[in-house]
Scaffold this motif. Structure first.
Motif, PDB file in Angstrom:
ATOM      1  N   UNK A  68       0.787  -1.223   0.000  1.00  0.00           N
ATOM      2  CA  UNK A  68       0.000   0.000   0.000  1.00  0.00           C
ATOM      3  C   UNK A  68       0.819   1.273   0.000  1.00  0.00           C
ATOM      4  N   UNK A  69       1.952   1.257  -0.707  1.00  0.00           N
ATOM      5  CA  UNK A  69       2.828   2.430  -0.756  1.00  0.00           C
ATOM      6  C   UNK A  69       2.867   3.013  -2.161  1.00  0.00           C
ATOM      7  N   UNK A  70       1.701   3.257  -2.735  1.00  0.00           N
ATOM      8  CA  UNK A  70       1.631   3.781  -4.100  1.00  0.00           C
ATOM      9  C   UNK A  70       1.238   5.243  -4.156  1.00  0.00           C
ATOM     10  N   UNK A  71       0.956   5.852  -3.016  1.00  0.00           N
ATOM     11  CA  UNK A  71       0.576   7.252  -3.004  1.00  0.00           C
ATOM     12  C   UNK A  71      -0.679   7.496  -3.830  1.00  0.00           C
ATOM     13  N   UNK A  72      -0.649   8.509  -4.704  1.00  0.00           N
ATOM     14  CA  UNK A  72      -1.839   8.826  -5.505  1.00  0.00           C
ATOM     15  C   UNK A  72      -2.015   7.905  -6.715  1.00  0.00           C
ATOM     16  N   UNK A  73      -1.062   7.030  -6.960  1.00  0.00           N
ATOM     17  CA  UNK A  73      -1.117   6.182  -8.143  1.00  0.00           C
ATOM     18  C   UNK A  73      -1.969   4.936  -7.890  1.00  0.00           C
ATOM     19  N   UNK A  74      -2.781   4.586  -8.847  1.00  0.00           N
ATOM     20  CA  UNK A  74      -3.491   3.312  -8.776  1.00  0.00           C
ATOM     21  C   UNK A  74      -2.496   2.197  -9.083  1.00  0.00           C
ATOM     22  N   UNK A  75      -2.769   0.971  -8.669  1.00  0.00           N
ATOM     23  CA  UNK A  75      -1.863  -0.131  -9.007  1.00  0.00           C
ATOM     24  C   UNK A  75      -1.570  -0.227 -10.499  1.00  0.00           C
ATOM     25  N   UNK A  76      -2.593  -0.106 -11.333  1.00  0.00           N
ATOM     26  CA  UNK A  76      -2.378  -0.218 -12.771  1.00  0.00           C
ATOM     27  C   UNK A  76      -1.508   0.915 -13.302  1.00  0.00           C
ATOM     28  N   UNK A  77      -1.698   2.122 -12.766  1.00  0.00           N
ATOM     29  CA  UNK A  77      -0.877   3.244 -13.232  1.00  0.00           C
ATOM     30  C   UNK A  77       0.569   3.084 -12.781  1.00  0.00           C
ATOM     31  N   UNK A  78       0.775   2.591 -11.566  1.00  0.00           N
ATOM     32  CA  UNK A  78       2.146   2.356 -11.108  1.00  0.00           C
ATOM     33  C   UNK A  78       2.822   1.306 -11.985  1.00  0.00           C
ATOM     34  N   UNK A  79       2.106   0.259 -12.295  1.00  0.00           N
ATOM     35  CA  UNK A  79       2.688  -0.768 -13.175  1.00  0.00           C
ATOM     36  C   UNK A  79       3.064  -0.165 -14.529  1.00  0.00           C
ATOM     37  N   UNK A  80       2.193   0.678 -15.059  1.00  0.00           N
ATOM     38  CA  UNK A  80       2.457   1.300 -16.355  1.00  0.00           C
ATOM     39  C   UNK A  80       3.683   2.211 -16.285  1.00  0.00           C
ATOM     40  N   UNK A  81       3.746   3.026 -15.248  1.00  0.00           N
ATOM     41  CA  UNK A  81       4.883   3.934 -15.098  1.00  0.00           C
ATOM     42  C   UNK A  81       6.182   3.157 -14.896  1.00  0.00           C
ATOM     43  N   UNK A  82       6.127   2.103 -14.114  1.00  0.00           N
ATOM     44  CA  UNK A  82       7.322   1.297 -13.869  1.00  0.00           C
ATOM     45  C   UNK A  82       7.784   0.598 -15.134  1.00  0.00           C
ATOM     46  N   UNK A  83       6.837   0.141 -15.940  1.00  0.00           N
ATOM     47  CA  UNK A  83       7.180  -0.562 -17.179  1.00  0.00           C
ATOM     48  C   UNK A  83       7.867   0.358 -18.177  1.00  0.00           C
ATOM     49  N   UNK A  84       7.646   1.659 -18.066  1.00  0.00           N
ATOM     50  CA  UNK A  84       8.274   2.610 -18.980  1.00  0.00           C
ATOM     51  C   UNK A  84       9.733   2.893 -18.620  1.00  0.00           C
ATOM     52  N   UNK A  85      10.139   2.518 -17.418  1.00  0.00           N
ATOM     53  CA  UNK A  85      11.521   2.724 -16.987  1.00  0.00           C
ATOM     54  C   UNK A  85      12.411   1.602 -17.526  1.00  0.00           C
ATOM     55  N   UNK A  86      13.686   1.867 -17.729  1.00  0.00           N
ATOM     56  CA  UNK A  86      14.583   0.804 -18.194  1.00  0.00           C
ATOM     57  C   UNK A  86      14.730  -0.281 -17.144  1.00  0.00           C
ATOM     58  N   UNK A  87      14.794  -1.509 -17.579  1.00  0.00           N
ATOM     59  CA  UNK A  87      14.934  -2.638 -16.651  1.00  0.00           C
ATOM     60  C   UNK A  87      16.411  -2.837 -16.335  1.00  0.00           C
ATOM     61  N   UNK A  88      16.921  -1.951 -15.503  1.00  0.00           N
ATOM     62  CA  UNK A  88      18.318  -2.038 -15.075  1.00  0.00           C
ATOM     63  C   UNK A  88      18.374  -1.757 -13.577  1.00  0.00           C
TER      64      UNK A  88
END
Length: 205
Positions: A20-40
């Protein structure tokens, strides 16, 4: 001792969703934002989280984290270093700053400038512990000089936030011994057991 490795970015996002540490982001939006970052390698950071809200989500020795009682204004400690204007970012090449133990925060900042390091925010430090609790060790904890409190007159408060382990003494209470805690130290004081959290860069899409 090497620092604990961080999970892949996608797994870090799932961890934040789980606790439950996503702040204002919904789970789906956090997943989307995270997926846009490089996997490094790096720490997935959600911006805008309040220390008072996420500190209790830390765990160590089966005990929840907390903010010390005389830091009721923890959420007012704001970035004094440049951060991306995005919901999430990646803090890369994290260091706990063990080599800077027994330096004052002021001295550590000089070293960061010389080494082209970015000082860690308080919220980044807490999120690091959320993802890798083992990063907090006895005699090896860290300050987060990237967050400071600016007073009404424009000057910076001398308190500097840190994340360390409670000894269960004083107002902490015996029941909190070994728990992770958010506290503070004076800007010009030195502590042999506190390093300084930093990263090489913040990456955002």
């Amino acid at each position: 001792m090497p620092l604990p490795a961080l999970p892949p970015v996608a797994d870090q996002a799932e961890k934040l969703i789980e606790i439950g540490a996503t702040g204002p982001l919904t789970p789906d939006l956090l997943r989307k934002e995270a997926a846009a970052l490089p996997d490094r390698p790096g720490l997935l950071v959600v911006g805008g989280l309040a220390p008072s809200v996420i500190a209790p989500l830390m765990r160590r020795a089966g005990r929840p984290g907390f903010v010390v009682e005389d830091m009721t204004d923890a959420d007012d400690f704001a970035p004094v270093t440049e951060v991306p204007d995005t919901p999430v970012w990646l803090l890369e090449d994290l260091e706990r700053g063990d080599d800077l133990q027994n330096a004052s925060p002021a001295e550590a900042e000089e070293q960061f400038a010389a080494r082209a390091r970015v000082p860690m925010l308080l919220t980044e430090g807490v999120q690091w512990v959320l993802q890798a609790p083992e990063v907090l060790e006895r005699n090896h904890c860290f300050m987060t000089t990237g967050s400071r409190l600016r007073k009404a007159n424009g000057r910076l408060d001398a308190r500097t936030p840190a994340v360390w382990i409670s000894n269960g003494t004083g107002r902490d209470g015996k029941e909190r011994r070994d728990a992770p805690k958010v506290g503070w130290c004076w800007w010009n004081n030195r502590h042999t057991w506190l390093g300084f959290g930093s990263g090489a860069r913040r990456y955002a899409v």
